[in-house]
Design a protein around this motif. Structure first.
Motif, mmCIF file in Angstrom:
data_model
loop_
_atom_site.group_PDB
_atom_site.id
_atom_site.type_symbol
_atom_site.label_atom_id
_atom_site.label_comp_id
_atom_site.label_asym_id
_atom_site.label_seq_id
_atom_site.Cartn_x
_atom_site.Cartn_y
_atom_site.Cartn_z
ATOM 1 N N LYS A 73 0.798 -1.234 0.000
ATOM 2 C CA LYS A 73 0.000 0.000 0.000
ATOM 3 C C LYS A 73 0.829 1.281 0.000
ATOM 4 N N THR B 83 -0.631 4.124 -2.170
ATOM 5 C CA THR B 83 -2.020 4.548 -1.968
ATOM 6 C C THR B 83 -2.226 5.997 -2.394
ATOM 7 N N ALA C 105 -9.621 5.585 -1.513
ATOM 8 C CA ALA C 105 -8.240 5.098 -1.464
ATOM 9 C C ALA C 105 -8.092 3.893 -2.390
ATOM 10 N N ASN D 69 -4.882 1.608 -4.837
ATOM 11 C CA ASN D 69 -3.465 1.351 -5.041
ATOM 12 C C ASN D 69 -3.191 1.325 -6.531
ATOM 13 N N ALA E 93 -4.359 6.931 2.767
ATOM 14 C CA ALA E 93 -5.297 5.932 3.292
ATOM 15 C C ALA E 93 -6.062 6.502 4.485
ATOM 16 N N ASN F 147 -1.775 -0.365 5.429
ATOM 17 C CA ASN F 147 -0.502 0.081 4.880
ATOM 18 C C ASN F 147 0.638 -0.401 5.771
#
Length: 158
Positions: A46, A49, A56, A58, A112, A137
Motif C-alpha cells: 500500500k 495509496t 483510497a 493502489n 489511506a 498500509n
C-alpha cells in the motif's frame, strides 16, 4: 498506443501509453509524480495509496485503461489543494506527532488515513479503533502507535 486522459491533482492530463500499463507507472515514470511509492507492485504493501474519485486505491493494481476521462486521481502532491490551508490536517498531524522515520510509506499512509476519516464522516459516526485497524498500509519502521495518534488528531480537524 492509445491516449488516456484523466484529472491528476486538479489538472487534466493526457498520456500515450498502453492500456495495460499500471497507473503507478504512469504517475511516476510518465508524469513525474513521485509521492506514490513503488513497494511491492502487487497491491499488498500500500505504499502507492492514492485517491481515485476520493476513494483510497493502489495505483500499482489499476491498469491505466480502466481510468476514465472524468476520473480524478489525487496523490499526496495534490492533497493540500483539497483544503484551504498550506497543509492538509492529516499532513499537519503527521508533523505534530513526529510520525515519520524513513518516510517511504508515509504518503500512502496519509492518503489511506484521509480516505478513511472522510468515509467515517460521511457515515455520520466517530472514528473507532476498529476503523484504524482497517488501515493495512505497511510501515517498516513500525511507527504504528504514532500513526494512529496522528489519524485520531487529524480526524478532529477534518
Amino acid at each position: 498506443m492509445p491516449e488516456r486522459t484523466f484529472r491528476l491533482n486538479g489538472e487534466q492530463v493526457t498520456v500515450d501509453v498502453p492500456d495495460d500499463m499500471r497507473l503507478l507507472w504512469v504517475l511516476r515514470d510518465i508524469l513525474g509524480v513521485t509521492g506514490p511509492k513503488y513497494g511491492c507492485g502487487i497491491n499488498v504493501c500500500k505504499a502507492c495509496t492514492s485517491h481515485l474519485n476520493g476513494t483510497a486505491v493502489n495505483p500499482c493494481a489499476i491498469p491505466v485503461g480502466d481510468v476514465q476521462p472524468t476520473d480524478e486521481v489525487t496523490t499526496i502532491e495534490g492533497l493540500a489543494d483539497t483544503v484551504d490551508t498550506g497543509l492538509h490536517p492529516m499532513q499537519q498531524a503527521w508533523l505534530d506527532h513526529d510520525v515519520s522515520q524513513c518516510g517511504y510509506c508515509q504518503p500512502g499512509q496519509i492518503m489511506a488515513a484521509v480516505a478513511l476519516v472522510r468515509r467515517v464522516a460521511r457515515e455520520g459516526r466517530e472514528l473507532t479503533e476498529e476503523d484504524l485497524d482497517g488501515i493495512r498500509n505497511i510501515c517498516r519502521c513500525g511507527t504504528y502507535v504514532r500513526i494512529r495518534q496522528a489519524v485520531k488528531d487529524a480526524a478532529t480537524r477534518m
